[in-house]
Motif scaffolding. Structure first.
Motif, mmCIF file in Angstrom:
data_model
loop_
_atom_site.group_PDB
_atom_site.id
_atom_site.type_symbol
_atom_site.label_atom_id
_atom_site.label_comp_id
_atom_site.label_asym_id
_atom_site.label_seq_id
_atom_site.Cartn_x
_atom_site.Cartn_y
_atom_site.Cartn_z
ATOM 1 N N MET A 65 -5.382 1.003 0.269
ATOM 2 C CA MET A 65 -5.482 1.200 -1.287
ATOM 3 C C MET A 65 -6.811 0.569 -1.699
ATOM 4 O O MET A 65 -7.206 0.879 -2.856
ATOM 5 C CB MET A 65 -4.431 0.222 -1.590
ATOM 6 C CG MET A 65 -4.137 0.431 -3.131
ATOM 7 S SD MET A 65 -3.811 2.125 -3.779
ATOM 8 C CE MET A 65 -2.698 2.861 -2.697
ATOM 9 N N THR A 66 -7.380 -0.287 -0.983
ATOM 10 C CA THR A 66 -8.713 -0.864 -1.508
ATOM 11 C C THR A 66 -9.682 -0.128 -1.389
ATOM 12 O O THR A 66 -10.597 0.198 -2.699
ATOM 13 C CB THR A 66 -9.259 -2.024 -0.319
ATOM 14 O OG1 THR A 66 -8.522 -3.073 -0.314
ATOM 15 C CG2 THR A 66 -10.919 -2.339 -0.820
ATOM 16 N N GLU A 67 -9.859 1.228 -0.737
ATOM 17 C CA GLU A 67 -10.837 2.056 -0.648
ATOM 18 C C GLU A 67 -10.585 3.417 -1.663
ATOM 19 O O GLU A 67 -11.433 3.606 -2.620
ATOM 20 C CB GLU A 67 -10.652 2.930 0.679
ATOM 21 C CG GLU A 67 -11.422 2.144 1.767
ATOM 22 C CD GLU A 67 -10.679 1.085 2.219
ATOM 23 O OE1 GLU A 67 -11.261 0.106 2.977
ATOM 24 O OE2 GLU A 67 -9.421 0.959 2.161
ATOM 25 N N LEU A 68 -9.159 3.429 -2.009
ATOM 26 C CA LEU A 68 -8.848 4.201 -3.187
ATOM 27 C C LEU A 68 -9.163 3.719 -4.483
ATOM 28 O O LEU A 68 -9.557 4.243 -5.502
ATOM 29 C CB LEU A 68 -7.235 4.715 -3.082
ATOM 30 C CG LEU A 68 -6.820 5.667 -4.468
ATOM 31 C CD1 LEU A 68 -7.704 6.960 -4.423
ATOM 32 C CD2 LEU A 68 -5.496 5.881 -4.031
ATOM 33 N N ALA A 69 -8.907 2.494 -4.462
ATOM 34 C CA ALA A 69 -9.305 1.654 -5.725
ATOM 35 C C ALA A 69 -10.861 1.652 -6.167
ATOM 36 O O ALA A 69 -11.373 1.764 -7.177
ATOM 37 C CB ALA A 69 -8.914 0.157 -5.818
ATOM 38 N N ILE A 70 -11.624 1.687 -5.050
ATOM 39 C CA ILE A 70 -12.964 1.676 -5.093
ATOM 40 C C ILE A 70 -13.562 3.049 -5.751
ATOM 41 O O ILE A 70 -14.242 3.011 -6.632
ATOM 42 C CB ILE A 70 -13.697 1.240 -3.859
ATOM 43 C CG1 ILE A 70 -13.721 -0.011 -3.437
ATOM 44 C CG2 ILE A 70 -15.205 2.076 -3.906
ATOM 45 C CD1 ILE A 70 -14.136 -0.294 -1.841
ATOM 46 N N VAL A 71 -12.793 4.078 -5.245
ATOM 47 C CA VAL A 71 -13.098 5.499 -5.937
ATOM 48 C C VAL A 71 -12.619 5.373 -7.457
ATOM 49 O O VAL A 71 -13.540 5.893 -8.024
ATOM 50 C CB VAL A 71 -12.365 6.570 -5.014
ATOM 51 C CG1 VAL A 71 -12.630 8.016 -5.629
ATOM 52 C CG2 VAL A 71 -12.773 6.614 -3.394
ATOM 53 N N GLU A 306 -1.696 -2.986 1.098
ATOM 54 C CA GLU A 306 -2.243 -2.173 2.397
ATOM 55 C C GLU A 306 -2.098 -3.045 3.600
ATOM 56 O O GLU A 306 -1.821 -2.445 4.542
ATOM 57 C CB GLU A 306 -3.719 -1.771 2.157
ATOM 58 C CG GLU A 306 -4.639 -2.899 2.366
ATOM 59 C CD GLU A 306 -6.056 -2.407 1.998
ATOM 60 O OE1 GLU A 306 -6.246 -1.366 1.361
ATOM 61 O OE2 GLU A 306 -7.057 -3.356 2.303
ATOM 62 N N THR A 307 -1.870 -4.347 3.294
ATOM 63 C CA THR A 307 -1.272 -5.238 4.615
ATOM 64 C C THR A 307 0.167 -5.463 4.729
ATOM 65 O O THR A 307 0.731 -6.310 5.531
ATOM 66 C CB THR A 307 -2.121 -6.595 4.552
ATOM 67 O OG1 THR A 307 -1.710 -6.816 3.340
ATOM 68 C CG2 THR A 307 -3.527 -6.304 4.757
ATOM 69 N N GLY A 308 1.014 -4.756 3.841
ATOM 70 C CA GLY A 308 2.324 -4.787 3.689
ATOM 71 C C GLY A 308 3.012 -6.038 3.230
ATOM 72 O O GLY A 308 4.427 -6.323 3.584
ATOM 73 N N ARG A 309 2.129 -6.572 2.424
ATOM 74 C CA ARG A 309 2.908 -8.082 1.847
ATOM 75 C C ARG A 309 3.373 -7.593 0.380
ATOM 76 O O ARG A 309 2.973 -6.571 0.042
ATOM 77 C CB ARG A 309 1.908 -9.045 1.895
ATOM 78 C CG ARG A 309 1.629 -9.711 3.262
ATOM 79 C CD ARG A 309 0.497 -10.819 3.199
ATOM 80 N NE ARG A 309 -0.840 -10.173 3.076
ATOM 81 C CZ ARG A 309 -1.917 -10.914 2.971
ATOM 82 N NH1 ARG A 309 -1.792 -12.139 2.827
ATOM 83 N NH2 ARG A 309 -3.000 -10.175 2.848
#
Length: 383
Positions: A65-71, A306-309
């Motif tokens: 999700m971090t990478e999609l957020a960057i996009v 993305e780390t399941g927390r």
């Protein structure tokens, strides 16, 4: 996200480089005409960014999700916020990747990953609003298949999509009496699915629709995940929705602050740049601070997800903070420009429309405040 990896910086640079070829005038023209930003979407898809979060075995980038957020952030920061990243890549993509059958994944995810196909999301209804339990679109079993009946409202991008993920009432919980939900993937050319434009005044490229499901018959392959488990499943798509919505808002805020600062440096009245005056400089500085703080909240939520927390509180807080910051940033940029803030040349009004939309959708600021009051502060439920 206090430090950024070389990979993340490379994603930012690449997405930014692609988007800058189009720029704010491209977006403004499509927003005014309410036509899809198809060329930008296609180029980003070909480069692997539309499906960056989807599984590699189906053509995606297997990132998080971090990478999609960057996009989402970088396209918006270059003046081209793409709301269907929130809908197709985040909500529908995450739900199909997690709960879809192998057949569904192979049918839908490759096109979603390379940008050649979109799958949008249909949950809202005229009489349900934020109360998902009040959804009245029904799904009933019909032999080994299903029949959908009902109405969906304010559904984005149906004209651009090949399918919908539809949330439907499929029964009632025996212990609570609350509605049970199921999720379905429904092709947009399905017989019985009637689509009507829903006119909106906001200048955004994505059209809105009212959908009527008039005895839409689906085969057994349409059910996503398990029958009557849709309510639990759909919440796995809502945190990504809030995170990517926050990222888009952060990008809009960055774009507005940069545009306002550039104008304030270059616009001189009585021989002095207007940015030399605190009445101009301080609001822009305040807007930057708010956007930067919202950015930290956004990537904190993305990392938790993305780390399941448990990312529910963080996702809601990020969405709230980013939308508020974006609206203030664009308003400040408009005020900095004076009369030019309303001109077509500077393309700020379409940015304001998108920022203001994110203050209300996909979840309103008031419902976020309700969530934090109840779940974080332990206050009595107010609705």
């Amino acid at each position: 996200m206090f430090t950024e990896s070389d990979t993340h910086r490379a994603i930012r640079d690449a997405v930014g480089s692609i988007t800058e070829q189009y720029g704010r005038s491209y977006f403004a023209e499509h927003a005014s005409a309410q036509t899809p930003t198809a060329e930008l979407w296609e180029e980003l898809g070909t480069a692997g960014f539309i499906g960056i979060n989807l599984p590699e075995e189906y053509g995606g980038g297997s990132a998080g999700m971090t990478e999609l957020a960057i996009v989402c952030e970088e396209t918006a920061a270059r003046g081209c916020p793409l709301m269907l990243l929130l809908v197709s890549s985040a909500i529908s993509g995450e739900l199909l990747a997690k709960y879809g059958s192998e057949t569904q994944k192979r049918r839908w995810l490759p096109g979603m990953a390379d940008g050649s196909s979109k799958v949008v999301f249909a949950i809202t209804e005229p009489d349900a609003g934020s109360n998902t339990h009040a959804v009245s679109t029904t799904a009933v079993r019909d032999g080994d298949g299903f029949v959908l009946c009902g109405t969906k409202y304010f559904i984005s991008g149906v004209d651009e999509a090949d399918a919908l993920v539809v949330v439907a009432r499929s029964g009632s919980d025996a212990s609570t009496g609350r509605a049970s939900m199921s999720l379905f993937v429904v092709p947009t050319d399905s017989p019985g699915l009637v689509k009507h434009d829903l006119p909106v005044a906001a200048q955004i490229p994505e059209k809105q629709f009212t959908l009527f499901f008039e005895d839409v018959r689906l085969g057994p392959e349409a059910l996503i995940g398990e029958w009557n488990e849709g309510f639990r499943q759909v919440f796995d798509g809502l945190n990504p929705e809030r995170i990517t919505g926050a990222a888009i808002a952060v990008g809009i805020g960055r774009h507005a602050v940069a545009t306002g600062a550039e104008y304030a440096r270059g616009r001189a009245v009585w021989g002095t740049p207007i940015g030399a005056h605190q009445g101009i400089a301080h609001p822009l500085a305040k807007a930057k601070i708010e956007v930067d703080l919202a950015r930290l909240a956004t990537y904190h939520a993305a990392r938790l997800h993305e780390t399941g927390r448990d990312a529910a509180e963080a996702s809601n807080i990020a969405k709230y903070a980013a939308a508020e910051a974006a609206v203030n940033a664009v308003d400040t940029a408009i005020q900095t420009h004076g009369g030019n803030g309303l001109s077509v040349e500077y393309s700020l009004i379409p940015q304001w429309a998108n920022a203001r939309l994110l203050r209300t959708a996909p979840v309103s600021r008031e419902m976020i405040l309700n969530y934090v009051a109840q779940h974080s502060l332990g206050l009595p439920r107010s609705y």
